[in-house]
Scaffold this motif. Structure first.
Motif, PDB file in Angstrom:
ATOM      1  N   MET A 112     -12.350 -20.134 -14.393  1.00 45.32           N
ATOM      2  CA  MET A 112     -12.576 -18.947 -13.588  1.00 45.32           C
ATOM      3  C   MET A 112     -12.014 -19.173 -12.192  1.00 45.32           C
ATOM      4  SD  MET A 112     -16.367 -17.623 -14.454  1.00 45.32           S
ATOM      5  CE  MET A 112     -17.214 -18.771 -15.504  1.00 45.32           C
ATOM      6  N   SER A 113     -11.444 -18.126 -11.645  1.00 43.99           N
ATOM      7  CA  SER A 113     -10.954 -18.214 -10.278  1.00 43.99           C
ATOM      8  C   SER A 113     -10.888 -16.819  -9.678  1.00 43.99           C
ATOM      9  CB  SER A 113      -9.573 -18.864 -10.236  1.00 43.99           C
ATOM     10  OG  SER A 113      -8.615 -18.031 -10.834  1.00 43.99           O
ATOM     11  N   VAL A 114     -10.985 -16.777  -8.377  1.00 45.33           N
ATOM     12  CA  VAL A 114     -10.827 -15.528  -7.641  1.00 45.33           C
ATOM     13  C   VAL A 114      -9.809 -15.754  -6.544  1.00 45.33           C
ATOM     14  CG1 VAL A 114     -13.179 -14.696  -8.079  1.00 45.33           C
ATOM     15  CG2 VAL A 114     -12.718 -16.032  -6.032  1.00 45.33           C
ATOM     16  N   THR A 115      -9.237 -14.669  -6.053  1.00 45.44           N
ATOM     17  CA  THR A 115      -8.331 -14.743  -4.914  1.00 45.44           C
ATOM     18  C   THR A 115      -8.830 -13.797  -3.844  1.00 45.44           C
ATOM     19  OG1 THR A 115      -6.912 -12.990  -5.785  1.00 45.44           O
ATOM     20  CG2 THR A 115      -6.326 -15.258  -6.364  1.00 45.44           C
ATOM     21  N   THR A 116      -8.498 -14.098  -2.607  1.00 46.96           N
ATOM     22  CA  THR A 116      -8.793 -13.179  -1.511  1.00 46.96           C
ATOM     23  C   THR A 116      -7.476 -12.696  -0.938  1.00 46.96           C
ATOM     24  OG1 THR A 116      -8.919 -14.964   0.111  1.00 46.96           O
ATOM     25  CG2 THR A 116     -10.982 -14.272  -0.910  1.00 46.96           C
ATOM     26  N   THR A 117      -7.453 -11.444  -0.558  1.00 47.00           N
ATOM     27  CA  THR A 117      -6.255 -10.813  -0.024  1.00 47.00           C
ATOM     28  C   THR A 117      -6.642  -9.892   1.112  1.00 47.00           C
ATOM     29  OG1 THR A 117      -5.258 -10.838  -2.224  1.00 47.00           O
ATOM     30  CG2 THR A 117      -4.277  -9.351  -0.621  1.00 47.00           C
ATOM     31  N   THR A 118      -5.875  -9.889   2.163  1.00 48.16           N
ATOM     32  CA  THR A 118      -6.100  -8.942   3.240  1.00 48.16           C
ATOM     33  C   THR A 118      -5.715  -7.557   2.749  1.00 48.16           C
ATOM     34  OG1 THR A 118      -5.604 -10.655   4.851  1.00 48.16           O
ATOM     35  CG2 THR A 118      -5.551  -8.380   5.629  1.00 48.16           C
ATOM     36  N   HIS A 119      -6.609  -6.607   2.949  1.00 50.44           N
ATOM     37  CA  HIS A 119      -6.431  -5.219   2.493  1.00 50.44           C
ATOM     38  C   HIS A 119      -6.355  -4.349   3.749  1.00 50.44           C
ATOM     39  CE1 HIS A 119      -7.392  -1.334   0.736  1.00 50.44           C
ATOM     40  NE2 HIS A 119      -7.225  -1.857  -0.460  1.00 50.44           N
ATOM     41  N   LEU A 120      -5.175  -3.849   4.060  1.00 52.20           N
ATOM     42  CA  LEU A 120      -4.930  -3.104   5.293  1.00 52.20           C
ATOM     43  C   LEU A 120      -5.224  -1.619   5.116  1.00 52.20           C
ATOM     44  CD1 LEU A 120      -1.522  -4.838   6.065  1.00 52.20           C
ATOM     45  CD2 LEU A 120      -3.789  -5.484   6.902  1.00 52.20           C
ATOM     46  N   ASN A 121      -5.798  -1.011   6.139  1.00 47.82           N
ATOM     47  CA  ASN A 121      -6.200   0.395   6.093  1.00 47.82           C
ATOM     48  C   ASN A 121      -5.368   1.222   7.064  1.00 47.82           C
ATOM     49  OD1 ASN A 121      -8.249  -0.474   4.365  1.00 47.82           O
ATOM     50  ND2 ASN A 121      -9.649  -0.807   6.067  1.00 47.82           N
ATOM     51  N   PHE A 122      -4.823   2.315   6.565  1.00 49.29           N
ATOM     52  CA  PHE A 122      -3.981   3.203   7.356  1.00 49.29           C
ATOM     53  C   PHE A 122      -4.433   4.642   7.169  1.00 49.29           C
ATOM     54  CE2 PHE A 122      -1.470  -0.505   6.217  1.00 49.29           C
ATOM     55  CZ  PHE A 122      -0.942  -0.884   7.435  1.00 49.29           C
ATOM     56  N   ARG A 123      -3.834   5.534   7.904  1.00 48.06           N
ATOM     57  CA  ARG A 123      -4.058   6.958   7.704  1.00 48.06           C
ATOM     58  C   ARG A 123      -2.688   7.608   7.615  1.00 48.06           C
ATOM     59  NH1 ARG A 123      -8.843   9.261   9.918  1.00 48.06           N
ATOM     60  NH2 ARG A 123      -9.708   8.591   7.956  1.00 48.06           N
ATOM     61  N   GLY A 124      -2.146   7.639   6.378  1.00 49.79           N
ATOM     62  CA  GLY A 124      -0.866   8.282   6.141  1.00 49.79           C
ATOM     63  C   GLY A 124       0.347   7.402   6.357  1.00 49.79           C
ATOM     64  N   ALA A 125       0.161   6.131   6.718  1.00 49.95           N
ATOM     65  CA  ALA A 125       1.300   5.255   6.996  1.00 49.95           C
ATOM     66  C   ALA A 125       1.353   4.033   6.079  1.00 49.95           C
ATOM     67  CB  ALA A 125       1.248   4.795   8.451  1.00 49.95           C
ATOM     68  N   ALA A 126       0.543   3.994   5.032  1.00 49.36           N
ATOM     69  CA  ALA A 126       0.486   2.803   4.169  1.00 49.36           C
ATOM     70  C   ALA A 126       1.824   2.532   3.492  1.00 49.36           C
ATOM     71  CB  ALA A 126      -0.619   2.944   3.120  1.00 49.36           C
ATOM     72  N   ARG A 127       2.479   3.562   2.974  1.00 49.49           N
ATOM     73  CA  ARG A 127       3.763   3.343   2.280  1.00 49.49           C
ATOM     74  C   ARG A 127       4.804   2.778   3.255  1.00 49.49           C
ATOM     75  NH1 ARG A 127       5.404   5.259  -2.456  1.00 49.49           N
ATOM     76  NH2 ARG A 127       3.882   6.954  -2.412  1.00 49.49           N
ATOM     77  N   GLU A 128       4.875   3.341   4.431  1.00 49.72           N
ATOM     78  CA  GLU A 128       5.822   2.852   5.439  1.00 49.72           C
ATOM     79  C   GLU A 128       5.518   1.393   5.798  1.00 49.72           C
ATOM     80  OE1 GLU A 128       7.209   3.827  10.041  1.00 49.72           O
ATOM     81  OE2 GLU A 128       5.735   5.115   9.060  1.00 49.72           O
ATOM     82  N   ALA A 129       4.235   1.071   5.955  1.00 48.06           N
ATOM     83  CA  ALA A 129       3.848  -0.303   6.288  1.00 48.06           C
ATOM     84  C   ALA A 129       4.190  -1.253   5.145  1.00 48.06           C
ATOM     85  CB  ALA A 129       2.356  -0.356   6.604  1.00 48.06           C
ATOM     86  N   LEU A 130       3.888  -0.860   3.907  1.00 49.98           N
ATOM     87  CA  LEU A 130       4.212  -1.715   2.762  1.00 49.98           C
ATOM     88  C   LEU A 130       5.712  -1.959   2.667  1.00 49.98           C
ATOM     89  CD1 LEU A 130       1.766  -0.211   0.127  1.00 49.98           C
ATOM     90  CD2 LEU A 130       1.653  -2.531   1.082  1.00 49.98           C
ATOM     91  N   ASP A 131       6.506  -0.907   2.870  1.00 52.48           N
ATOM     92  CA  ASP A 131       7.965  -1.056   2.837  1.00 52.48           C
ATOM     93  C   ASP A 131       8.435  -2.014   3.930  1.00 52.48           C
ATOM     94  OD1 ASP A 131       8.130   0.677   0.686  1.00 52.48           O
ATOM     95  OD2 ASP A 131       8.792   2.399   1.891  1.00 52.48           O
ATOM     96  N   PHE A 132       7.835  -1.893   5.112  1.00 56.67           N
ATOM     97  CA  PHE A 132       8.198  -2.774   6.220  1.00 56.67           C
ATOM     98  C   PHE A 132       7.849  -4.222   5.889  1.00 56.67           C
ATOM     99  CE2 PHE A 132       6.807  -4.992  10.109  1.00 56.67           C
ATOM    100  CZ  PHE A 132       8.041  -5.121  10.727  1.00 56.67           C
ATOM    101  N   TYR A 133       6.631  -4.469   5.414  1.00 57.39           N
ATOM    102  CA  TYR A 133       6.214  -5.838   5.105  1.00 57.39           C
ATOM    103  C   TYR A 133       7.072  -6.433   3.983  1.00 57.39           C
ATOM    104  CZ  TYR A 133       2.250  -4.624   8.030  1.00 57.39           C
ATOM    105  OH  TYR A 133       1.474  -4.215   9.076  1.00 57.39           O
ATOM    106  N   ARG A 134       7.476  -5.601   3.019  1.00 56.68           N
ATOM    107  CA  ARG A 134       8.361  -6.089   1.961  1.00 56.68           C
ATOM    108  C   ARG A 134       9.720  -6.474   2.551  1.00 56.68           C
ATOM    109  NH1 ARG A 134      12.108  -3.722  -1.320  1.00 56.68           N
ATOM    110  NH2 ARG A 134      11.426  -1.658  -0.695  1.00 56.68           N
TER     111      ARG A 134
END
Length: 140
Positions: free
Chosen positions: A1-23
């Protein structure tokens, strides 16, 4: 068994733009599921907003992101992230939830969701919001 932790970022209408930028910065692959894709539109103006997204790089980089619906509070720079704990074992996630929930405020109970066998959200006694879920392969 294992779990992972991930930072989950919160936006208001800009999540796709942020994800594209981080990629573009870290490389890897990105996935974005809109509220419309998930059949969870509550406001037609937000149908194309990201309900769940992530960037995963071959180098180990991983962030998740979503657009907070307009009916929920969000102030830029205040509560800008969640800590996401993901695992494959419902028993393990349920046990972690039980311990983490002590003294916490449950935002969404740990239960089955349209996208996961178990999903829940709580804010702990220190003010940190946690999302726990059981992972399933994405079939988008």
């Amino acid at each position: 068994m294992s779990v992972t932790t991930t930072t989950h970022l919160n936006f208001r209408g800009a999540a796709r733009e942020a994800l594209d930028f981080y990629r573009s910065v870290f490389g890897g692959r990105s996935v974005a599921v809109t509220y419309q894709d998930a059949g969870a539109v509550q406001d037609e103006n937000e149908a194309d907003w990201v309900m769940w997204g992530e960037v995963v790089g071959d180098n180990g980089f991983h962030v998740m992101a979503y657009d907070v619906p307009g009916q929920l509070p969000l102030a830029r720079g205040k509560n800008p992230f969640f800590v996401s704990v993901r695992g494959e074992d419902t028993g393990e996630i349920t046990a972690l939830w039980g311990r983490l929930a002590q003294g916490s405020t449950v935002v969404r109970p740990l239960e089955a969701a349209q996208w996961a066998p178990l999903y829940g959200m709580l804010t702990d006694r220190f003010g940190i919001t946690w999302v726990l879920d059981v992972t399933v392969p994405y079939n988008g």
